[in-house]
Design a protein around this motif. Structure first.
Motif, PDB file in Angstrom:
ATOM      1  N   VAL A 166     -11.603  40.164 -16.123  1.00 33.61           N
ATOM      2  CA  VAL A 166     -10.023  40.024 -16.299  1.00 33.61           C
ATOM      3  C   VAL A 166      -9.765  39.681 -17.676  1.00 33.61           C
ATOM      4  O   VAL A 166      -8.986  40.391 -18.350  1.00 33.61           O
ATOM      5  N   GLY A 167     -10.382  38.692 -18.521  1.00 34.90           N
ATOM      6  CA  GLY A 167     -10.019  38.264 -19.593  1.00 34.90           C
ATOM      7  C   GLY A 167     -10.351  39.266 -20.667  1.00 34.90           C
ATOM      8  O   GLY A 167      -9.622  39.560 -21.626  1.00 34.90           O
ATOM      9  N   ASP A 168     -11.484  40.006 -20.300  1.00 40.78           N
ATOM     10  CA  ASP A 168     -11.892  41.147 -21.511  1.00 40.78           C
ATOM     11  C   ASP A 168     -10.802  42.197 -21.345  1.00 40.78           C
ATOM     12  O   ASP A 168     -10.491  42.705 -22.510  1.00 40.78           O
ATOM     13  N   ALA A 169     -10.369  42.626 -20.305  1.00 44.58           N
ATOM     14  CA  ALA A 169      -9.511  43.517 -19.944  1.00 44.58           C
ATOM     15  C   ALA A 169      -8.168  43.152 -20.611  1.00 44.58           C
ATOM     16  O   ALA A 169      -7.642  44.138 -21.335  1.00 44.58           O
ATOM     17  N   LEU A 170      -7.523  42.115 -20.661  1.00 46.20           N
ATOM     18  CA  LEU A 170      -6.251  41.754 -20.997  1.00 46.20           C
ATOM     19  C   LEU A 170      -6.522  41.653 -22.471  1.00 46.20           C
ATOM     20  O   LEU A 170      -5.368  41.900 -23.057  1.00 46.20           O
ATOM     21  N   GLY A 171      -7.678  40.983 -22.900  1.00 53.81           N
ATOM     22  CA  GLY A 171      -7.684  41.029 -24.344  1.00 53.81           C
ATOM     23  C   GLY A 171      -7.997  42.328 -25.039  1.00 53.81           C
ATOM     24  O   GLY A 171      -7.927  42.388 -26.625  1.00 53.81           O
TER      25      GLY A 171
ATOM     26  N   LEU B  48      -7.828  53.723 -24.927  1.00 51.00           N
ATOM     27  CA  LEU B  48      -8.023  52.711 -23.817  1.00 51.00           C
ATOM     28  C   LEU B  48      -6.954  53.095 -22.600  1.00 51.00           C
ATOM     29  O   LEU B  48      -5.934  53.850 -22.609  1.00 51.00           O
ATOM     30  N   ARG B  49      -7.386  52.640 -21.462  1.00 47.32           N
ATOM     31  CA  ARG B  49      -6.695  52.791 -20.199  1.00 47.32           C
ATOM     32  C   ARG B  49      -6.337  51.595 -19.667  1.00 47.32           C
ATOM     33  O   ARG B  49      -7.021  50.566 -19.817  1.00 47.32           O
ATOM     34  N   ALA B  50      -5.211  51.320 -19.055  1.00 47.05           N
ATOM     35  CA  ALA B  50      -4.815  50.015 -18.549  1.00 47.05           C
ATOM     36  C   ALA B  50      -6.073  49.493 -17.419  1.00 47.05           C
ATOM     37  O   ALA B  50      -6.458  50.121 -16.620  1.00 47.05           O
ATOM     38  N   GLY B  51      -6.360  48.047 -17.565  1.00 48.55           N
ATOM     39  CA  GLY B  51      -7.462  47.608 -16.763  1.00 48.55           C
ATOM     40  C   GLY B  51      -8.692  47.936 -17.459  1.00 48.55           C
ATOM     41  O   GLY B  51      -9.752  47.269 -16.443  1.00 48.55           O
ATOM     42  N   GLN B  52      -8.952  48.845 -18.139  1.00 46.65           N
ATOM     43  CA  GLN B  52     -10.283  49.404 -19.032  1.00 46.65           C
ATOM     44  C   GLN B  52     -10.857  48.028 -19.342  1.00 46.65           C
ATOM     45  O   GLN B  52     -10.204  47.014 -20.225  1.00 46.65           O
TER      46      GLN B  52
ATOM     47  N   LEU C 286      -8.110  45.773 -12.508  1.00 43.98           N
ATOM     48  CA  LEU C 286      -9.044  46.215 -13.029  1.00 43.98           C
ATOM     49  C   LEU C 286      -9.599  47.714 -12.852  1.00 43.98           C
ATOM     50  O   LEU C 286      -9.378  48.266 -11.719  1.00 43.98           O
ATOM     51  N   GLU C 287      -9.825  48.612 -13.921  1.00 42.31           N
ATOM     52  CA  GLU C 287     -10.571  49.740 -13.718  1.00 42.31           C
ATOM     53  C   GLU C 287     -11.585  49.829 -12.770  1.00 42.31           C
ATOM     54  O   GLU C 287     -12.521  48.828 -13.165  1.00 42.31           O
ATOM     55  N   HIS C 288     -11.759  50.587 -11.958  1.00 41.87           N
ATOM     56  CA  HIS C 288     -12.710  50.766 -10.979  1.00 41.87           C
ATOM     57  C   HIS C 288     -13.055  49.279 -10.182  1.00 41.87           C
ATOM     58  O   HIS C 288     -14.007  49.005  -9.483  1.00 41.87           O
ATOM     59  N   SER C 289     -11.782  48.639  -9.625  1.00 38.74           N
ATOM     60  CA  SER C 289     -11.844  47.512  -9.082  1.00 38.74           C
ATOM     61  C   SER C 289     -12.672  47.447  -7.521  1.00 38.74           C
ATOM     62  O   SER C 289     -13.305  46.667  -7.227  1.00 38.74           O
ATOM     63  N   GLU C 290     -12.270  48.586  -6.755  1.00 44.17           N
ATOM     64  CA  GLU C 290     -12.857  48.766  -5.564  1.00 44.17           C
ATOM     65  C   GLU C 290     -14.333  48.900  -5.879  1.00 44.17           C
ATOM     66  O   GLU C 290     -15.094  48.091  -4.922  1.00 44.17           O
ATOM     67  N   GLU C 291     -14.913  49.639  -6.567  1.00 43.52           N
ATOM     68  CA  GLU C 291     -16.435  49.495  -6.781  1.00 43.52           C
ATOM     69  C   GLU C 291     -17.069  48.288  -7.343  1.00 43.52           C
ATOM     70  O   GLU C 291     -18.211  47.807  -7.173  1.00 43.52           O
ATOM     71  N   ILE C 292     -16.067  47.509  -8.239  1.00 44.63           N
ATOM     72  CA  ILE C 292     -16.442  46.235  -8.780  1.00 44.63           C
ATOM     73  C   ILE C 292     -16.618  45.264  -7.623  1.00 44.63           C
ATOM     74  O   ILE C 292     -17.488  44.744  -7.560  1.00 44.63           O
ATOM     75  N   LEU C 293     -15.584  45.401  -6.806  1.00 47.38           N
ATOM     76  CA  LEU C 293     -15.576  44.344  -5.550  1.00 47.38           C
ATOM     77  C   LEU C 293     -16.737  44.672  -4.800  1.00 47.38           C
ATOM     78  O   LEU C 293     -17.402  43.905  -3.984  1.00 47.38           O
ATOM     79  N   SER C 294     -17.187  45.983  -4.398  1.00 49.71           N
ATOM     80  CA  SER C 294     -17.965  46.582  -3.667  1.00 49.71           C
ATOM     81  C   SER C 294     -19.542  45.987  -4.009  1.00 49.71           C
ATOM     82  O   SER C 294     -20.308  45.440  -3.347  1.00 49.71           O
ATOM     83  N   ALA C 295     -19.571  46.095  -5.370  1.00 44.36           N
ATOM     84  CA  ALA C 295     -21.049  45.627  -5.998  1.00 44.36           C
ATOM     85  C   ALA C 295     -21.000  44.132  -5.756  1.00 44.36           C
ATOM     86  O   ALA C 295     -22.153  43.612  -5.437  1.00 44.36           O
TER      87      ALA C 295
END
Length: 220
Positions: free
Chosen positions: A16-21, A55-59, A208-217
């Motif tokens: 989250v911090g990386d994507a926001l920054g 860049l894309r939002a949440g990337q 976050l971009e790909h949030s579903e896959e991130i949470l699945s992982a």
């Protein structure tokens, strides 16, 4: 709070911090203030302003999915691998951040006494000297947080000033500019490590971009 929640908080918080920054990364504070007027979340406007064709939002700065799928369940080992693969630091500062993370995992508290274990006396004193400064003066104190050592010390200074609320701490850190994807990842990761996954607003995780896959992982 168990170590599993804090481990997940560390991983998600750093993402989250990386994507926001990321939109403000490499820009001095006055430029961040001029263009973004205060980053508050994953808004397309911030990303198109920073890089109209990129860049894309949440990337995030790198795709975290392959790294997450390879992480062990053991928090200590997972933290080591995550810092090595995601934070993209030189060896010296990778070791510093790893040591900080293990200290927080073990003690679940952030105190000034920890500085002596991480930095030499000169760097430690510089951090202590900056704790009473306003954030804009603090980032100047660390030469704009434009190098790894300055960015890491600035992020830690911001954490020492305020580590009660995830969103406030991360946003106030990245809006100061500099290597903001790094300072954001550090602030977010350490806040998640201190307070656990539930301290991170759900909207920031799902944004976050790909949030579903991130949470699945993370859940696999």
């Amino acid at each position: 709070m168990n170590s599993a929640s804090r481990y997940r908080g560390f991983l998600l918080g750093s993402l989250v911090g990386d994507a926001l920054g990321l939109p403000a990364n490499g820009r001095p504070h006055h430029i961040v203030r001029m263009y973004f007027k205060g980053i508050k979340g994953y808004t397309d406007e911030y990303y198109t302003t920073a890089s109209p064709t990129g860049l894309r939002a949440g990337q995030t700065s790198i795709d975290p999915r392959p790294i997450l799928k390879s992480l062990p369940e053991n928090p200590s080992l997972g933290i080591d691998l995550w810092i090595h693969n995601f934070f993209q630091l030189s060896e010296t500062w990778q070791k510093t951040l790893t040591k900080l993370s293990h200290e927080l995992l073990e003690k679940s508290t952030l105190e000034q006494t920890l500085l002596g274990k991480l930095f030499d006396e000169k760097a430690k004193q510089k951090i202590l000297d900056g704790l009473d400064l306003f954030p804009t003066d603090l980032v100047s104190h660390f030469d704009g947080a434009m190098t790894e050592p300055d960015a890491i010390q600035f992020a830690l200074s911001m954490l020492l000033r305020n580590h009660d609320d995830f969103e406030t701490t991360v946003l106030s850190t990245i809006n100061m500019g500099g290597l903001s994807r790094l300072t954001g990842a550090i602030a977010g990761g350490m806040m998640g490590l201190l307070h656990g996954e539930k301290s991170i607003p759900e909207s920031l995780i799902l944004g976050l971009e790909h949030s579903e896959e991130i949470l699945s992982a993370l859940n696999s």
